[in-house]
Design a protein around this motif. Structure first.
Motif, mmCIF file in Angstrom:
data_model
loop_
_atom_site.group_PDB
_atom_site.id
_atom_site.type_symbol
_atom_site.label_atom_id
_atom_site.label_comp_id
_atom_site.label_asym_id
_atom_site.label_seq_id
_atom_site.Cartn_x
_atom_site.Cartn_y
_atom_site.Cartn_z
ATOM 1 N N VAL A 233 0.848 -1.202 0.000
ATOM 2 C CA VAL A 233 0.000 0.000 0.000
ATOM 3 C C VAL A 233 0.879 1.246 0.000
ATOM 4 O O VAL A 233 1.978 1.242 0.557
ATOM 5 N N PRO A 234 0.396 2.329 -0.626
ATOM 6 C CA PRO A 234 1.140 3.588 -0.543
ATOM 7 C C PRO A 234 1.102 4.085 0.902
ATOM 8 O O PRO A 234 0.029 4.105 1.526
ATOM 9 N N ILE A 235 2.266 4.455 1.428
ATOM 10 C CA ILE A 235 2.338 4.960 2.800
ATOM 11 C C ILE A 235 1.515 6.248 2.902
ATOM 12 O O ILE A 235 1.589 7.104 2.017
ATOM 13 N N HIS A 236 0.707 6.347 3.975
ATOM 14 C CA HIS A 236 -0.111 7.549 4.157
ATOM 15 C C HIS A 236 -0.383 7.741 5.644
ATOM 16 O O HIS A 236 -0.206 6.813 6.432
ATOM 17 N N ASN A 237 -0.799 8.950 6.007
ATOM 18 C CA ASN A 237 -1.113 9.196 7.417
ATOM 19 C C ASN A 237 -2.614 9.070 7.651
ATOM 20 O O ASN A 237 -3.369 8.736 6.738
ATOM 21 N N GLU A 238 -3.027 9.340 8.885
ATOM 22 C CA GLU A 238 -4.448 9.193 9.231
ATOM 23 C C GLU A 238 -5.346 10.095 8.405
ATOM 24 O O GLU A 238 -6.525 9.829 8.248
ATOM 25 N N LEU A 239 -4.775 11.213 7.899
ATOM 26 C CA LEU A 239 -5.580 12.160 7.123
ATOM 27 C C LEU A 239 -5.530 11.869 5.632
ATOM 28 O O LEU A 239 -5.907 12.708 4.817
ATOM 29 N N GLU B 124 -3.055 11.607 3.621
ATOM 30 C CA GLU B 124 -2.000 12.248 2.833
ATOM 31 C C GLU B 124 -0.857 11.262 2.620
ATOM 32 O O GLU B 124 -0.466 10.560 3.559
ATOM 33 N N THR B 125 -0.295 11.241 1.416
ATOM 34 C CA THR B 125 0.945 10.499 1.202
ATOM 35 C C THR B 125 2.093 11.490 1.460
ATOM 36 O O THR B 125 1.855 12.704 1.526
ATOM 37 N N LEU C 66 -13.215 11.754 4.493
ATOM 38 C CA LEU C 66 -12.056 12.234 5.250
ATOM 39 C C LEU C 66 -11.017 12.858 4.318
ATOM 40 O O LEU C 66 -10.534 13.974 4.565
ATOM 41 N N ALA C 67 -10.696 12.160 3.235
ATOM 42 C CA ALA C 67 -9.698 12.679 2.286
ATOM 43 C C ALA C 67 -10.164 14.005 1.694
ATOM 44 O O ALA C 67 -9.377 14.944 1.552
ATOM 45 N N GLY C 68 -11.455 14.093 1.377
ATOM 46 C CA GLY C 68 -12.009 15.316 0.800
ATOM 47 C C GLY C 68 -11.842 16.518 1.724
ATOM 48 O O GLY C 68 -11.353 17.573 1.312
ATOM 49 N N TYR C 69 -12.219 16.332 2.984
ATOM 50 C CA TYR C 69 -12.076 17.444 3.950
ATOM 51 C C TYR C 69 -10.612 17.742 4.214
ATOM 52 O O TYR C 69 -10.225 18.888 4.444
ATOM 53 N N SER C 70 -9.804 16.691 4.197
ATOM 54 C CA SER C 70 -8.372 16.854 4.417
ATOM 55 C C SER C 70 -7.760 17.711 3.293
ATOM 56 O O SER C 70 -6.969 18.617 3.547
ATOM 57 N N ILE C 71 -8.178 17.434 2.048
ATOM 58 C CA ILE C 71 -7.688 18.224 0.905
ATOM 59 C C ILE C 71 -8.182 19.667 1.021
ATOM 60 O O ILE C 71 -7.451 20.613 0.764
#
Lengths: 133, 396
Positions: free
Chosen positions: B309-315, B317-318, B344-349
């Motif tokens: 898997v691509p490394i990413h954080n809780e939010l 983000e890679t 979550l990704a949407g709000y994070s962006i």
């Protein structure tokens, strides 16, 4: 065309308001429904085989049905390598199955024909449609 | 120039688009398939509370919301390359280059192949292929089939085929070979089977699952596994039988089934020919990550998440600035979790801190209450990938 259709489904309901489309596969005319992919329209008509393996001639059909494996590649309106599972069926599409290809270089390089005459000589026994012709 | 390009219009991609549009970002969602919804479209199962989870309806809910927010969604578009620009990315697609500040890769998962002799014959397909044909296109994949591979996904889809009125002989394991490995090992398969027992009306499995945390119980269950299989919804599930070969010349005509020892070895002379006209191969799911790899995202292999898997954080983000991931590309989980991850990704962006925190909690609570778990140690897997992110960023 409805022989392989699931018209009534106990949870998803009955299919209705379907628009028919007409297309051809290897020169024969078939019908499908709008919303079908080439692969689903053909399977609804009882057609599984979409191509022959280019080198061995082994029959092939859909495998993953999500565009990843490319096992379902066909020729659509003369464009090669189109995935039947990802391409919507449309009126008048002309679809051709994938065919066996000539494989004159399958032999070790020292046996390759140097001229066309040699190629013909090497393959005079082969029947039309075999992979060395 | 877009604020966000989202690759994949499944539950993760669509929810992310909705969250981004709520924050008025300029968004486009692209997907290869002619219909939006991804693999959610084909899903159909009964929840433990008796309600039906209907993927087509769930997709429509997401699409209605996206349409209300004037979201640009383009289907039949393939993305094949991601180029780094001085600011942002150029996404190379079948409709040309899309330039964007941020990129969300929500490409989902693909099925691991479990190849056995004869698997290229017409009539052999992945279990997911049968699901899409049945529930999305409403086409019968055959008259009588067999499922090769016993796992969460194949059990769920076998049930869907049954509901649609398609006859299945049984479910059995693929014969052991260097590729099929764990899928061909009765003890490993038993571990998975007891995790889905609560979904199926099988007394044997429900009974087994209560005690199955202990290895000796599972091993005993494998040793004394009923010859006729354990029935789920009336269909035999065999973990002491394997399909050794698929037979036919132009298309599938039959399969060869053999008995197995508890260790998964074929018992000689136990061959039986079973006439079928289709075969579904089920090797489980793995994250579909090629585009993240092309984009230069660092990876880690995490078994609990289903692969690399691509490394990413809780939010979500890679470590590659402006590139986000959500849904099954981050690990194999249910569509409900994917949907929450997308939000979550949407709000994070959109850098909406309050909503991001809320969405983070929603991901966790959805995960905790999921009725289908693809791996029992999913939370552990999630922690591993977040730790990997921290380590990677700290070492930059």
């Amino acid at each position: 065309m409805t022989q392989n259709r699931i018209m009534d489904h106990p949870v998803l309901g009955t299919l209705k308001d379907l628009k028919q489309v007409t297309f051809s596969f290897d020169g024969k005319t078939y019908t499908g429904f709008e919303g079908d992919t080439i692969a689903s329209a053909l399977l609804a008509n009882g057609i599984r085989q979409l191509r022959l393996h280019e080198e061995t001639g082994a029959p092939r059909a859909i495998y993953c049905n999500i565009g990843h494996c490319f096992e379902c590649r066909v020729t659509v309106n003369e464009v090669q390598g189109i995935r039947a599972c990802m391409t919507p069926i449309k009126d008048n599409l002309s679809i051709e199955s994938g065919k066996l290809q000539a494989a004159p270089f399958k032999a070790p390089p020292n046996e390759w024909p140097r001229t066309y005459a040699e190629f013909e000589e090497q393959n005079k026994e082969a029947k039309n449609g075999e992979s060395h012709v | 120039m877009y604020d966000v390009v989202i690759i994949g219009a499944g539950p993760a991609g669509l929810s992310a688009a909705i969250a981004c549009r709520e924050s008025d970002l300029n968004v486009i969602v692209i997907d290869e398939f002619p219909k939006a919804g991804g693999r959610l479209l084909g899903q159909l199962h009964q929840e433990p509370n008796g309600e039906w989870w209907n993927g087509i309806k769930e997709t429509q809910l997401l699409l209605d919301k996206a349409t209300e927010l004037h979201t640009e969604i383009k289907c039949e578009v393939s993305a094949h390359h991601i180029e780094h620009l001085e600011k942002g990315y150029a996404i190379h697609t079948s409709i040309g280059i899309l330039v964007t500040a941020n990129l969300l890769i929500a490409t989902g998962a693909a099925e691991t192949a479990a190849p056995i002799p004869g698997w290229t014959l017409p009539g052999v397909m992945s279990i997911g292929a049968a699901q899409v044909m049945t529930n999305v296109h409403r086409v019968r994949v055959g008259n009588k089939g067999i499922v090769v591979g016993v796992n969460v996904l194949s059990a769920a889809i076998a049930r869907e085929l049954q509901i649609a009125g398609i006859e299945l002989h049984s479910m059995a394991l693929p014969v052991s070979n260097p590729v099929t490995q764990n899928h061909a090992n009765p003890k490993k398969v038993m571990e998975g089977l007891v995790r889905i027992a609560h979904l199926a009306p099988s007394a044997f499995l429900r009974f087994g699952s209560k005690f199955a945390k202990a290895e000796w119980v599972r091993n005993t269950a494998v040793r004394f596994y009923p010859k006729g299989g354990v029935k789920m919804w009336g269909m035999p599930i065999h973990i002491r039988k394997a399909i050794t070969q698929i037979n036919g010349t132009e298309k599938v005509e039959s399969v060869t089934m053999c008995d197995l020892t508890p260790d998964g070895k074929v018992i000689k002379g136990s061959d039986k020919i079973i006439p079928v006209d289709f075969v579904c191969i089920a090797g489980g799911l793995y994250p579909l990550t090629e585009l993240a790899s092309v984009a230069g995202c660092p990876f880690q292999y995490i078994e609990e998440l289903g692969g690399h898997v691509p490394i990413h954080n809780e939010l979500m983000e890679t470590p590659v600035k402006g590139i986000y991931v959500a849904g099954n590309i981050t690990g194999i989980e249910s569509a409900k979790v994917a949907r929450e991850q997308g939000t979550l990704a949407g709000y994070s962006i959109a850098k909406n801190k309050t909503k991001t925190l809320q969405a983070l909690n929603d991901v966790k609570s959805t995960r905790a209450s999921a009725s289908i778990q693809f791996h029992p140690e999913i939370v552990e897997g999630r922690n591993k990938v977040h730790t990997a992110f921290k380590t990677y960023v700290d070492n930059l």
